[in-house]
Design a protein around this motif. Structure first.
Motif, PDB file in Angstrom:
ATOM      1  N   ILE A 131       6.333  16.909  31.938  1.00  0.00           N
ATOM      2  CA  ILE A 131       5.130  17.527  31.383  1.00  0.00           C
ATOM      3  C   ILE A 131       4.192  16.445  30.860  1.00  0.00           C
ATOM      4  O   ILE A 131       2.985  16.445  31.139  1.00  0.00           O
TER       5      ILE A 131
ATOM      6  N   LEU B  64       2.376  27.133  29.458  1.00  0.00           N
ATOM      7  CA  LEU B  64       2.470  25.727  29.850  1.00  0.00           C
ATOM      8  C   LEU B  64       1.102  25.207  30.296  1.00  0.00           C
ATOM      9  O   LEU B  64       0.697  24.094  29.923  1.00  0.00           O
TER      10      LEU B  64
ATOM     11  N   ILE C 178      -0.927  22.111  28.446  1.00  0.00           N
ATOM     12  CA  ILE C 178      -1.389  20.902  29.141  1.00  0.00           C
ATOM     13  C   ILE C 178      -2.897  20.752  29.009  1.00  0.00           C
ATOM     14  O   ILE C 178      -3.415  19.656  28.771  1.00  0.00           O
TER      15      ILE C 178
END
Length: 501
Positions: free
Chosen positions: A287, A359, A363
């Motif tokens: 990530i 997610l 980000i």
């Protein structure tokens, strides 16, 4: 102890159970059952099995116990976050403690409802007397770790003589739900919605309408191959319809999101989490790698995260369904595309999609904090290579399609990214101007005397035309042709009924 004369014979979910010749049934919840079986001998247990769902998993488990009345002890393992979230083991425990009463399933079918704060169902065909006798005849205990499970099983095995079966094997009729299907494409589907809830209903409708029924190790499922779902406008805190018809709620999703965003230490018997695969499985924080890549190269197409390990071919149980994540910044918007090798579209896709959206948000926020990009969110895209609905969910899915799917078309806006079409009659010809969406510029003009001539040209130039838009054009073009056949161009006005014949 004497050599056991018993053999456990599963009649339901046969391929999901590990069978022995003892008198102890071990329910492992979400813990990998092989991690318990590997520490025991076949003489020490009757059966070892997982329990994932209180609404669909308890009834077949009880049917198997009734068919194997030599089982006299029950060990219920509640060791993971997933056990707390699903409540399946707790609901099963509540059945033995508190029993059940007559009620109805979510689809309105009569059943026994377990007396528990967690909703759990048992088939009504099973007699209440046999359920009471089962509760009275089986001694149950709960444990919180694999170590406790092994110790308890060893103690029961060593300190208790073999007991007689509490009954003859009991069997009860089972109502089999038979779905109806239509022919259609098996490979390659595109579905789009504003929210995850809307997109999910469209997915259920597509799979249940034209999906192929296939056997699997878990029973049967209805399946489409390579289904792409696009969610365009999911709100930041997620949309839950009221009343909530989704298979999850806000409390569930908050716990699930942590399993995607956060790392998790290795625990014996506990399946990987997606967060573990992304953060530490390959000794890299993927990530953070993706965030750093897009910070330094905004236009990069290399922001990739992989969850599939080549050693998963050799692993015994449940390699990850989510295999690949790809991020891309276009027009200052961050999109996320996730690929699933196998996807339970009824029970899992909504949680999958919300977790991936979280997610994507994470980000995006991290990139914005470290740059002056000011990114916003583009659509979330999932590609489900095997998009399926299991047979124990068919009835639930069709009930939702019946009650909720039609509501989409009461408020749906038919906005086609291919543009719009203006139709008029002139000099004994049908004239159709193709306009761009938004600006309304003319990009093409079609002419002909029949509806067929025109729609063939449009179909050739616009192969991705929205289905509803295409049907609309067909009706308008036919009206225009009728007006021409009457030698009266004045009776045709687009979106208006013909004035006379």
């Amino acid at each position: 102890m004497l050599k056991s004369p018993f053999t456990y014979r599963p009649y339901y979910q046969k391929k999901q159970l590990i069978c022995g010749i003892g008198q102890i049934a071990i329910i492992t919840g979400w813990t990998v059952k092989q991690s318990v079986a590997s520490k025991l001998t076949a003489e020490q247990y009757a059966v070892i099995g997982n329990l994932y769902s209180p609404t669909r998993g308890i009834s077949p488990m009880i049917r198997n116990l009734l068919a194997n009345p030599h089982v006299r002890y029950l060990v219920i393992l509640k060791a993971t976050k997933e056990d707390q979230t699903s409540g399946s083991c707790q609901c099963f425990l509540d059945f033995f403690r508190q029993g059940c009463q007559l009620g109805k399933t979510e689809t309105g079918k009569p059943c026994w409802v377990i007396n528990s704060q967690i909703t759990g169902y048992i088939d009504q065909e099973i007699s209440l007397d046999s359920l009471k006798k089962l509760r009275q005849s089986v001694e149950y205990k709960t444990v919180n770790s694999i170590k406790e499970t092994i110790a308890l099983v060893n103690a029961i095995y060593k300190n208790n003589p073999l007991l007689e079966s509490w009954s003859k094997p009991l069997f009860f009729p089972e109502t089999k739900y038979q779905p109806s299907t239509f022919s259609g494409y098996l490979y390659g589907h595109r579905i789009q919605g504003k929210t995850i809830a809307e997109t999910w209903l469209k997915i259920l409708h597509r799979v249940k309408t034209i999906g192929t029924i296939r056997p699997t190790q878990y029973g049967q499922w209805q399946e489409l191959i390579d289904l792409m779902a696009i969610v365009t406008d999911e709100p930041f805190d997620f949309y839950f319809p009221q009343p909530n018809y989704l298979p999850i709620d806000q409390a569930f999703i908050q716990n699930y999101i942590s399993q995607i965003l956060e790392d998790a230490p290795f625990q014996e018997g506990v399946k990987y989490t997606y967060g573990q695969r992304l953060r530490s499985w390959f000794k890299r924080d993927q990530i953070q790698q993706a965030i750093d890549k897009l910070i330094t190269e905004k236009d990069s197409s290399r922001a990739v995260m992989s969850l599939w390990d080549v050693q998963d071919y050799e692993s015994g149980d449940s390699p990850p369904c989510l295999n690949h994540i790809w991020l891309r910044i276009i027009n200052n918007k961050l999109s996320l595309t996730a690929t699933f090798r196998s996807n339970d579209m009824f029970s899992a896709w909504v949680a999958n999609a919300m977790g991936l959206r979280a997610l994507q948000q994470h980000i995006c926020e991290q990139i914005n904090q470290k740059t002056d990009y000011s990114l916003t969110l583009a659509p979330l895209i999932t590609v489900s290579q095997s998009a399926h609905i299991y047979d124990d969910c068919w009835e639930y899915a069709e009930k939702l399609i019946e009650t909720e799917y039609p509501k989409l078309f009461q408020k749906i806006e038919y906005i086609d990214p291919n543009g719009s079409f203006v139709i008029r009659l002139q000099n004994q010809r049908i004239i159709v101007e193709h306009l761009t969406p938004g600006s309304g510029e003319v990009v093409h003009c079609y002419r002909g005397k029949t509806a067929r001539q025109i729609y063939q040209q449009i179909a050739q130039n616009c192969p991705t035309l929205d289905v509803s838009h295409a049907l609309y054009l067909g009706t308008e073009l036919q009206k225009a042709e009728i007006a021409l056949s009457q030698n009266n161009e004045s009776i045709y006005r687009q979106d208006q009924p013909l004035t006379s014949f």
